[in-house]
Design an enzyme around this catalytic site. Structure first.
Site, PDB file in Angstrom:
ATOM      1  N   CYS A 105      -1.225   5.697   9.275  1.00  0.00           N
ATOM      2  CA  CYS A 105      -1.592   4.428   8.643  1.00  0.00           C
ATOM      3  C   CYS A 105      -2.728   4.726   7.676  1.00  0.00           C
ATOM      4  CB  CYS A 105      -1.981   3.393   9.703  1.00  0.00           C
ATOM      5  SG  CYS A 105      -3.365   3.907  10.760  1.00  0.00           S
ATOM      6  N   ARG A 116       0.846  -1.196   0.000  1.00  0.00           N
ATOM      7  CA  ARG A 116       0.000   0.000   0.000  1.00  0.00           C
ATOM      8  C   ARG A 116       0.881   1.246   0.000  1.00  0.00           C
ATOM      9  NH1 ARG A 116      -4.678   0.059   4.356  1.00  0.00           N
ATOM     10  NH2 ARG A 116      -5.356   1.790   3.043  1.00  0.00           N
TER      11      ARG A 116
END
Length: 275
Positions: A230, A172
């Site tokens: 995050c 990611r």
């Protein structure tokens, strides 16, 4: 006080004269509410706390899990029996991400003694209780500001002047996949540091010295300010917990990638870690 507690230490504390308040923060991203699983069995006396409604505000411009309204959070903690003069232990059913969110919020709002059960519910080999307890109401009044917090501009600045860690999976970070947010990639200048690498296969935290060496290799030094983000501010709290175990203070960018990527004016980087 140590930020984590072993199952054996928790069992001893629960048998002591002033047992801690225990909070069950079981949560599944994108899945059903886990209150039914809690009601089927939990650590004796543990009170269920819902991450989506009590540890976060509704999703919006501030990301998928913005910080909760303090009145809502305070009421939830009081209903669970939390008071400032009583230890708190939090756990979940996974790697500790949801429990770390509760840990961070309580510490950020001024609670002096909060620990995460190392290894989560899977590490508990003591008795299991069904049903829903009725704790005596606590008196905890949240007072935000006890831990450092970043907004989007602060995170961007820290990526240039200090160390901004991206706690998401490496793919990611690199922008190869993005299963949830508007666009793939990472904040320019951030360093990839998946929080899954802070724990063993059993979900227990790695030893403090091992964690310290890991973060040092990523650029965390005694003179460097550290921040973490995050996807939505949940797993980043787990990385901040790991940093605390290692003796390294760090700030949370609560909006994280879900807030950053929603703003088309903010730059996006892709590709491997520059280090």
């Amino acid at each position: 006080m140590n930020a984590i507690i072993s199952a054996a230490e928790l069992a001893n504390a629960l048998a002591g004269p002033k047992p801690p308040v225990v909070l069950d923060i079981r949560y599944q991203l994108g899945g059903p509410n886990l209150r039914p699983a809690y009601e089927e069995g939990h650590i004796p006396g543990a009170v269920f706390v819902d991450l989506d409604s009590e540890l976060a505000a509704p999703a919006g411009a501030g990301g998928r899990h913005p910080l909760p309204d303090m009145e809502v959070f305070g009421a939830a903690m009081q209903a669970a029996g939390v008071s400032a003069n009583r230890d708190v232990v939090v756990y979940d059913g996974g790697l500790g991400w949801a429990a770390a969110r509760a840990w961070w919020l309580l510490r950020w709002t001024g609670h002096p003694s909060v620990r995460v059960l190392d290894g989560g519910l899977a590490a508990w080999d003591g008795p299991i209780e069904a049903g829903t307890p009725s704790p005596v109401a606590g008196t905890f009044l949240p007072s935000p500001g006890a831990l450092p917090l970043l907004d989007a501009d602060g995170a961007a600045a820290l990526a240039r002047t200090g160390l901004l860690l991206d706690a998401r999976a490496a793919e990611r970070y690199r922008g190869e996949v993005e299963p949830i947010d508007r666009i793939a990639g990472h904040i320019p200048g951030a360093v990839s540091a998946p929080t899954t690498e802070n724990v063993t296969e059993s979900g227990h935290f790695r030893p403090a010295a091992e964690l310290a060496e890991r973060f040092k290799s990523l650029g965390a030094t005694g003179t460097c300010e550290v921040g973490v983000y995050c996807g939505s501010g949940v797993s980043a709290a787990h990385e901040i917990l790991a940093l605390q175990v290692a003796g390294i203070p760090a700030a949370l960018y609560a909006g994280s990638w879900s807030e950053w990527s929603a703003d088309e004016s903010r730059p996006v980087a892709t590709g491997p870690d520059p280090q």
